[in-house]
Design an enzyme around this catalytic site. Sequence first.
Site, PDB file in Angstrom:
ATOM      1  N   TYR A 143       0.814  -1.238   0.000  1.00 55.29           N
ATOM      2  CA  TYR A 143       0.000   0.000   0.000  1.00 55.29           C
ATOM      3  C   TYR A 143       0.839   1.275   0.000  1.00 55.29           C
ATOM      4  CZ  TYR A 143      -0.284  -0.381   5.279  1.00 55.29           C
ATOM      5  OH  TYR A 143      -0.059  -0.490   6.619  1.00 55.29           O
ATOM      6  N   GLU A 144       0.160   2.388  -0.200  1.00 56.45           N
ATOM      7  CA  GLU A 144       0.831   3.690  -0.336  1.00 56.45           C
ATOM      8  C   GLU A 144       1.788   3.676  -1.528  1.00 56.45           C
ATOM      9  OE1 GLU A 144      -0.784   5.826   1.766  1.00 56.45           O
ATOM     10  OE2 GLU A 144       0.377   7.201   0.525  1.00 56.45           O
ATOM     11  N   GLY A 145       1.394   2.983  -2.602  1.00 51.50           N
ATOM     12  CA  GLY A 145       2.257   2.816  -3.776  1.00 51.50           C
ATOM     13  C   GLY A 145       3.094   1.570  -3.605  1.00 51.50           C
ATOM     14  N   GLN A 166       7.286   2.501  -6.303  1.00 55.15           N
ATOM     15  CA  GLN A 166       8.348   3.303  -5.672  1.00 55.15           C
ATOM     16  C   GLN A 166       9.611   3.268  -6.539  1.00 55.15           C
ATOM     17  OE1 GLN A 166       7.610   5.019  -2.910  1.00 55.15           O
ATOM     18  NE2 GLN A 166       5.612   4.024  -2.801  1.00 55.15           N
TER      19      GLN A 166
END
Lengths: 597, 597
Positions: A445-447, A452
Amino acid sequence: MYKAPVEEIAFTLNHVAGLADAVEIGRFGDLSSDLVSAILEEAGRFATNEMEPLGGIGDTQGARLVDGEVRTPDGWPELYRHWREGGWNGLTAPEAFGGQHLPHMLNVAALEMWNSASMAFALAPTLTMGAIEALVAHGSDALKEKYLAKLVSGEWTGTMNLTEPHAGSDLGVLKTRAERRDDGTYRIFGQKIFITWGEHDAADNIVHLVLARLPNAPAGTRGISLFLVPKFLVNEDGSLGPRNDVFCHSLEHKLGIHGSPTCTMIYGDGVFGGEKGAIGWLVGEENKGLACMFTMMNNARLAVGMQGVAIAEAATQKAVAYAHGRTQGKAPGWSGEGQRGDMSPIIEHPDVARTLITMKALTQGARAICYACAHAIDMSHHMAADEARHWAERAALLTPVAKSFATDVGVEVASLGIQVHGGMGFIEETGAARYLRDVRIAPIYEGTNGIQAIDLVTRKLPLSSGEQVRGFIGELKEIAESVAASNDPAFGETGDRLRAAIAALEAATGWLLEVQAAGRNSDALAGATPYQRLFGLTLTGCYLAKGALIDIGDGGAEKRVALCRFMAENLLAETSALKDRVIAGAASLEAARTVLA
Amino acid sequence: MYKAPVEEIAFTLNHVAGLADAVEIGRFGDLSSDLVSAILEEAGRFATNEMEPLGGIGDTQGARLVDGEVRTPDGWPELYRHWREGGWNGLTAPEAFGGQHLPHMLNVAALEMWNSASMAFALAPTLTMGAIEALVAHGSDALKEKYLAKLVSGEWTGTMNLTEPHAGSDLGVLKTRAERRDDGTYRIFGQKIFITWGEHDAADNIVHLVLARLPNAPAGTRGISLFLVPKFLVNEDGSLGPRNDVFCHSLEHKLGIHGSPTCTMIYGDGVFGGEKGAIGWLVGEENKGLACMFTMMNNARLAVGMQGVAIAEAATQKAVAYAHGRTQGKAPGWSGEGQRGDMSPIIEHPDVARTLITMKALTQGARAICYACAHAIDMSHHMAADEARHWAERAALLTPVAKSFATDVGVEVASLGIQVHGGMGFIEETGAARYLRDVRIAPIYEGTNGIQAIDLVTRKLPLSSGEQVRGFIGELKEIAESVAASNDPAFGETGDRLRAAIAALEAATGWLLEVQAAGRNSDALAGATPYQRLFGLTLTGCYLAKGALIDIGDGGAEKRVALCRFMAENLLAETSALKDRVIAGAASLEAARTVLA
């Protein structure tokens, strides 16, 4: 049982990441090193004594949806109240709204401790902090006035509503829609999934930040707007009004973080009667919603990186304790001391020791990278113009590495921790398996970590035409040279190993910039993930060395040198292979795609 | 949904592991290649159509202990009956007891398919096969007569009772005791933990093989005897008599393989009334129980290796299918075909493709290593004297590598599979997380992978004074030279990469033999795990190349070359770093132990 490693955290913050020097010259106003210590001590006490004991029950009970209400695990609402009454929620928030305006570094260190004790619990404030940040940066004065103080105190919590079933990494295709009303409000309609702490019983109100699309908005990411949608409408005097038209339809059944409710949220279904449409207020400008989200992206990604560090730390502590207590077989050289007879504690076996020291080294490296990233964020806020820009770039460069390396380390170390426990590691009551189940979401999650890596290679390396990353590599070289110059035999081959790793990083960096300049983006993308790992490993070596070069008279210097040397002589050789994959790996990828047909 | 990859399995068995040549020259009697194909096809059909659909329910329901009886998941007793009626249980068992006496290679291939469909289910027959093997090798004629036919048919299942709370890897300290009775039977008293399928409702009787200690037995592993203890006593006419004094006290709550009951078994508590003590019969000689267990250790360890292969295969299939269907973002060069508009299937993104091809390569390498190990076991049974000894050594050498590399690959690939699914990978209903939960036990049981590494380095490398491993490395060099000699540009750098990897393996092998000869066992043990990985990776490269050098006209040759090249140019570089860790890593270990204090 997890015990917050306050000394290790303080050392890394102060002497590896740079907090001590910044405090010394008054970079953070009247913040003193004594206050830093006191805050870390108190956070450690809370995490160890109050939060850790409730982490396990959060996993076994999980969050439950009962008659449309989400119940968090037994004791969690009280735990949350104690926690926010301690003032922890507003550590970095503006003083004008009740916050303490402390450096981000301190908050990151505290986040590590909350996440070690219970990652599922710590997600609630993590999301609230993101909402605060978005409102501070983009909210109108009226919205700030109405919502910020309650969010900063933690009386209300915040959420981020981005994902829809067909729109995860690619937010450009989201379908939730917003309609303008004459009074300046909006009505929101749609479904959002994977909403962390989207509904719960630990706070009086929940402030949803929701990405949605206005009628006739441009297609793609340039047609997305951000709205504030409270669970309960808020009256002019700040008291709570009627329920807004938003509810939690269901909870996900997940591999881990069971105590954290992961909600499907429905907006505008009219379930509470009255006019359909959840009432929302615009945050920032119309169609600029994604930019608002990006504001807080760095911090949110770093916060997820801290989850990786936190679980790695907790898993390592647990495995070390088990390996001291469990006896099996007889290690080479074991003399059969005391009551244990012939059997050695398993920590005496070289393979177990090697595993545990590897866990320690990776954890400490991930921690240092994340704290260094937090330091760069702080400096970008506290320096003037040009320097601030430099530090903002540094933070931007380090963020994808911090997020991805630390979360990969979290998974790796948690899995090694299970292994150290042998058969007991597979039994849920032991608690080692929970760490792996919890942390497995962090690389996603969060990319995702793949995203990344794309971000690192395509957007961060080219910052200032590559000067940012080149300058950073130059700083790493200075660390390697200092080790070599120390002539301390306890460092073993560390100096040469660091030089080789940095050279590998430099070569891979140069190659990636080159092929992108030549338009060979696909080649660069194929090597993005190995490059990211190469970056993280090299930084781990350098930061361990930076700490090992300092003796603050705490009796830890020898240990730091020994850990650094172990890391350099055991884990850094991989950097050469990683460089090779970056530079030579893509050639074979296209042909091999046929095996996926 | 998993679909048994019968063609891939058949190719690897026949052309990489050597089954086709052995069949061709009549090594296995009248076994024909047509029969081999028919068996693999039928096993694939059963695994795909009958077993796979019941795998998920096994996970969600799990085995349950109800009033002292263990209930397996809905449909599993019927599934087990269909499966054994298909004759699958006795594939390799002696014909005298109803078995088919087929090569072990076929059984291993079938085991892969059962484990892909449901690892928890496949554990039942895996344990039974171990019991059959022990009885065939060490049981008295009377015991064989009474028990073997029922075990071979699968009407009764078998278990292995080794572990006690304080005795896992170190069986020398177990406390379960056996008392001799005048009628030649024994009475067993004690507690065993982690007993797989120790109690269940899918078969009429359960035959426990139990390690226990006689009064006045020598201390340590030389005082352990093996006993057969049936759940129900068996009358002279083969019918079932009264319940024996053994029962399942509790089930473990585990990370995975929920459908497989993991039992704590209590012997001799007198819960069913009558004289206390479970009635047992000696298998083999008194105090030689551990030797009896070792007989079947190779096969059991290989069977666990197959679990790693099986889950890696299933996880890869699932991830590839998801990556074809899921669209997000726009990959470089994607033209936006058809209805999907601008978005690409995520398989088009280089990072996702790289991940999936890595999963494929590791899975195929682990499979080839395990099949080669099975081939060596078969050859050791079907060759005369000296050659049989050579092949038995080869099997002994490959067993720890097969077990450890394949199970590490299982965990690694299952985790990558979750990652490919993004957020959906963390949701249990998706099924990707189950693979990681299930396979995480495989590197632990049947000897942890750390213990495999110790076995490899200290007992297997020195076989025939190192000639066995040196001869094997010589065979690997021939593969590398064949690739180089092929002059096929599609192989890219494969030849040189293989040479380098083999050189690294050779150097590390030489060093390990040398330091052990010099009495530096601790140094050798410190590098055992990296060495094991080095061995597995090098073998993966070599076996992929071996397969890639053969074109059987099935249209797969190009794909095999491409996969081999990808593996060589992306994954083999790690071998150099691993060699470095083996040789140079130990120096730093002792000093770094201080960080564990």
